[in-house]
Design a protein around this motif. Sequence first.
Motif, PDB file in Angstrom:
ATOM      1  N   GLY A 316       0.806  -1.210   0.000  1.00  0.00           N
ATOM      2  CA  GLY A 316       0.000   0.000   0.000  1.00  0.00           C
ATOM      3  C   GLY A 316       0.840   1.261   0.000  1.00  0.00           C
ATOM      4  N   LYS A 317       0.176   2.341  -0.372  1.00  0.00           N
ATOM      5  CA  LYS A 317       0.756   3.681  -0.268  1.00  0.00           C
ATOM      6  C   LYS A 317      -0.252   4.520   0.501  1.00  0.00           C
ATOM      7  CE  LYS A 317       3.083   3.296  -4.752  1.00  0.00           C
ATOM      8  NZ  LYS A 317       3.173   3.833  -6.140  1.00  0.00           N
ATOM      9  N   ILE A 318       0.093   4.804   1.763  1.00  0.00           N
ATOM     10  CA  ILE A 318      -0.863   5.437   2.664  1.00  0.00           C
ATOM     11  C   ILE A 318      -0.191   6.579   3.410  1.00  0.00           C
ATOM     12  CG2 ILE A 318      -2.451   5.092   4.590  1.00  0.00           C
ATOM     13  CD1 ILE A 318      -2.433   2.102   3.970  1.00  0.00           C
ATOM     14  N   GLY A 338       5.284  -5.164   2.002  1.00  0.00           N
ATOM     15  CA  GLY A 338       5.980  -3.949   1.585  1.00  0.00           C
ATOM     16  C   GLY A 338       5.036  -2.780   1.413  1.00  0.00           C
ATOM     17  N   GLY A 339       5.571  -1.706   0.790  1.00  0.00           N
ATOM     18  CA  GLY A 339       4.758  -0.528   0.539  1.00  0.00           C
ATOM     19  C   GLY A 339       5.390   0.719   1.113  1.00  0.00           C
ATOM     20  N   ASN A 340       4.606   1.803   1.131  1.00  0.00           N
ATOM     21  CA  ASN A 340       5.093   3.108   1.574  1.00  0.00           C
ATOM     22  C   ASN A 340       4.042   3.707   2.517  1.00  0.00           C
ATOM     23  OD1 ASN A 340       5.733   5.993   1.606  1.00  0.00           O
ATOM     24  ND2 ASN A 340       7.156   5.509  -0.045  1.00  0.00           N
ATOM     25  N   TYR A 341       4.439   3.941   3.765  1.00  0.00           N
ATOM     26  CA  TYR A 341       3.500   4.345   4.791  1.00  0.00           C
ATOM     27  C   TYR A 341       4.065   5.513   5.595  1.00  0.00           C
ATOM     28  CZ  TYR A 341       2.066  -0.407   3.633  1.00  0.00           C
ATOM     29  OH  TYR A 341       1.701  -1.548   2.944  1.00  0.00           O
ATOM     30  N   HIS A 342       3.228   6.524   5.824  1.00  0.00           N
ATOM     31  CA  HIS A 342       3.645   7.688   6.597  1.00  0.00           C
ATOM     32  C   HIS A 342       2.470   8.118   7.483  1.00  0.00           C
ATOM     33  CE1 HIS A 342       5.298  12.107   6.587  1.00  0.00           C
ATOM     34  NE2 HIS A 342       5.353  11.534   7.786  1.00  0.00           N
ATOM     35  N   GLN A 375       9.147   2.728   2.828  1.00  0.00           N
ATOM     36  CA  GLN A 375       9.132   3.634   3.969  1.00  0.00           C
ATOM     37  C   GLN A 375       8.019   3.221   4.921  1.00  0.00           C
ATOM     38  OE1 GLN A 375       9.281   8.314   4.153  1.00  0.00           O
ATOM     39  NE2 GLN A 375       7.167   7.709   3.782  1.00  0.00           N
ATOM     40  N   ALA A 376       8.352   3.194   6.202  1.00  0.00           N
ATOM     41  CA  ALA A 376       7.349   3.076   7.259  1.00  0.00           C
ATOM     42  C   ALA A 376       7.738   4.120   8.293  1.00  0.00           C
ATOM     43  CB  ALA A 376       7.322   1.672   7.857  1.00  0.00           C
ATOM     44  N   LEU A 377       7.110   5.296   8.187  1.00  0.00           N
ATOM     45  CA  LEU A 377       7.520   6.472   8.959  1.00  0.00           C
ATOM     46  C   LEU A 377       6.394   6.853   9.922  1.00  0.00           C
ATOM     47  CD1 LEU A 377       9.438   8.838   9.514  1.00  0.00           C
ATOM     48  CD2 LEU A 377       8.459  10.003   7.519  1.00  0.00           C
ATOM     49  N   ASN A 400      18.138  -3.179   3.616  1.00  0.00           N
ATOM     50  CA  ASN A 400      17.818  -2.106   2.679  1.00  0.00           C
ATOM     51  C   ASN A 400      16.377  -2.191   2.178  1.00  0.00           C
ATOM     52  OD1 ASN A 400      20.458  -1.106   2.833  1.00  0.00           O
ATOM     53  ND2 ASN A 400      21.164  -2.449   1.170  1.00  0.00           N
ATOM     54  N   ASN A 401      15.773  -3.354   2.317  1.00  0.00           N
ATOM     55  CA  ASN A 401      14.380  -3.526   1.896  1.00  0.00           C
ATOM     56  C   ASN A 401      13.406  -3.352   3.056  1.00  0.00           C
ATOM     57  OD1 ASN A 401      15.121  -4.012  -0.718  1.00  0.00           O
ATOM     58  ND2 ASN A 401      15.064  -6.239  -0.536  1.00  0.00           N
ATOM     59  N   PHE A 402      13.915  -2.747   4.143  1.00  0.00           N
ATOM     60  CA  PHE A 402      13.087  -2.583   5.328  1.00  0.00           C
ATOM     61  C   PHE A 402      13.395  -1.225   5.960  1.00  0.00           C
ATOM     62  CE2 PHE A 402      11.105  -3.778   9.370  1.00  0.00           C
ATOM     63  CZ  PHE A 402      10.076  -4.620   8.953  1.00  0.00           C
ATOM     64  N   ASN A 403      12.888  -0.188   5.339  1.00  0.00           N
ATOM     65  CA  ASN A 403      13.213   1.187   5.732  1.00  0.00           C
ATOM     66  C   ASN A 403      12.173   1.721   6.712  1.00  0.00           C
ATOM     67  OD1 ASN A 403      15.568   1.645   3.951  1.00  0.00           O
ATOM     68  ND2 ASN A 403      14.045   1.289   2.347  1.00  0.00           N
ATOM     69  N   ILE A 404      12.506   1.649   7.992  1.00  0.00           N
ATOM     70  CA  ILE A 404      11.599   2.094   9.034  1.00  0.00           C
ATOM     71  C   ILE A 404      12.184   3.299   9.747  1.00  0.00           C
ATOM     72  CG2 ILE A 404      10.595  -0.192   9.417  1.00  0.00           C
ATOM     73  CD1 ILE A 404      12.448  -0.397  11.911  1.00  0.00           C
ATOM     74  N   LYS A 405      11.298   4.152  10.278  1.00  0.00           N
ATOM     75  CA  LYS A 405      11.759   5.295  11.092  1.00  0.00           C
ATOM     76  C   LYS A 405      10.619   5.722  12.013  1.00  0.00           C
ATOM     77  CE  LYS A 405      14.569   8.506  12.504  1.00  0.00           C
ATOM     78  NZ  LYS A 405      15.065   9.610  11.669  1.00  0.00           N
ATOM     79  N   PHE A 406      10.932   5.787  13.296  1.00  0.00           N
ATOM     80  CA  PHE A 406       9.979   6.230  14.298  1.00  0.00           C
ATOM     81  C   PHE A 406      10.542   7.476  14.962  1.00  0.00           C
ATOM     82  CE2 PHE A 406       9.355   1.776  13.617  1.00  0.00           C
ATOM     83  CZ  PHE A 406       7.983   1.575  13.685  1.00  0.00           C
ATOM     84  N   ASP A 407       9.832   8.583  14.859  1.00  0.00           N
ATOM     85  CA  ASP A 407      10.269   9.860  15.431  1.00  0.00           C
ATOM     86  C   ASP A 407       9.303  10.294  16.523  1.00  0.00           C
ATOM     87  OD1 ASP A 407      12.637  10.777  14.058  1.00  0.00           O
ATOM     88  OD2 ASP A 407      11.410  11.031  12.264  1.00  0.00           O
ATOM     89  N   ASN A 408       9.858  10.639  17.687  1.00  0.00           N
ATOM     90  CA  ASN A 408       9.034  11.193  18.768  1.00  0.00           C
ATOM     91  C   ASN A 408       7.741  10.396  18.973  1.00  0.00           C
ATOM     92  OD1 ASN A 408      10.764  13.754  17.990  1.00  0.00           O
ATOM     93  ND2 ASN A 408       9.869  14.156  20.002  1.00  0.00           N
TER      94      ASN A 408
END
Length: 504
Positions: A316-318, A338-342, A375-377, A400-408
Amino acid sequence: MKYLYNIITIFVLIGFVSCRKDFDFETSSGTDLRFSRDTVYLDTIFTNIGSSTYTLKVYNSTNKDIKIPTLKLAKGENSNFRLMVDGVAGKVFNNVELLAKDSMFIFVETTVDIHSLSNQKEYLYTDQIQFTSGTNSQKVELVTLVKDAIFLYPQKFADGTKETLPLDGEEIEGFFLDENDPVNENELIWTDDKPYVIYGYAAVPPNKTLEIEAGAQIHFHDNSGLLVANNGNINAVGTIQNPIIFQGDRLEPSFENTPGQWGAIWLTVGSSGNFENAIIKNATIGLLINKNQGTVNLHNLQVYNASDFGILGRVGKIRGTNVVTNNCGQAGLGCTFGGNYHFIQSTFANYWNKPNQTSVVIDNYDGTPEFAIEQALFQNCIIYGSSSESLIMNKQGSNNNFNIKFDNSLIKFTDYSNQVFGNFPYDFNNSTYFSNCLIARTPQQYRPYFKNTNKNEMMITDKAVDIIGIGNLIFAQQVPFDLLGNSRLSSPDLGAYQNIPESQ
């Protein structure tokens, strides 16, 4: 002789019993009966849709066996209510017997055609059950609210089969919405004028857009849902005061929070969508987004009581802001295949009352580039619930196929045995992946003290002193108002809501 004596004795006893007066039924005086309630309120129903069955218990409060000469609906055979008395269906009953100090059940149902009674959108339909004895009478009131609705359903053919839709190589019971329907006219615009009741899967055709206006109420029958076809689009935009609500078609209070009453809102491959100020509840999967075209935007979206996933992305792209989930059988959010999530300022909670559930799941299937987590942001988010680990990540293949980032963000992850803590993707001390995050390693640490998880009230209260006001202002400026419309620009909290006093 002894044998003959026994036979004579038996016949004498039978004759004696047959003459006993306590097997004679006296006519009810009109004051002998008591009732479990003086009014039976049948819950709201849609026009021409049968109600649930409701129970009235009738007690004989006297020491005598009584006979009720007439037990009937006041409107008689013309009543829209139906009764079942001692296993017999009907609307008028004569000489109903009830033993001393005994009781009986009367079962009540109704089906009402609102168009035969009124031109209103809602109509309060009433009747009485009358217990009559000459000039004396006792009664119990019957009340139900009937709603008019727009019914959408697949066509039924002469051979008894129904219209179907192709989906993933199979045929499912469903139909395409028609902007020139002979009965409903434009089915691609849903308003708040009347509720919509859907049977089977209603589908948005390719290259068409379904517009759902503020305040619209959409009800799905069992095994029903909403599909958006390839190159189709859904634009569901409510307001804070008048959100759009997607739910089941059972209107009884006992079904208010029952999961799994209907299927899903399914954005199929190549589709697109926008959901703003909307509530999705009691589905199997609230929102399923599968390899969509462009980005599906979610703002002020609440998803509750899904028996499987609240929101499930598959490649998904969400992009989501002020998103809230709770009480889901597997997870509130699934970022899968997979997919792109923000997500910004969102609350992914899960207080499902059974084990093996979590709040957020992220996976890249087999680790190949096709299924990469691009991206999973998560920024200024809360990921929390009743399970030990509210974040489950299944990584295959290269990092490299698992780009995660958790901010605050606040993340509950106890992992008492330290089996995965500190290892990618759970290396919570690595600021590349977890920047300024709070990791709740015990049930008491960094508790959000939600207002009422049983009622899906996921506002953090003023008891959550450890997490109040610690949101990043830069992220908050992208979503300046919380889900209730409160400003978060002066001292932003984590999650979809600014905190509220515990007493509210």
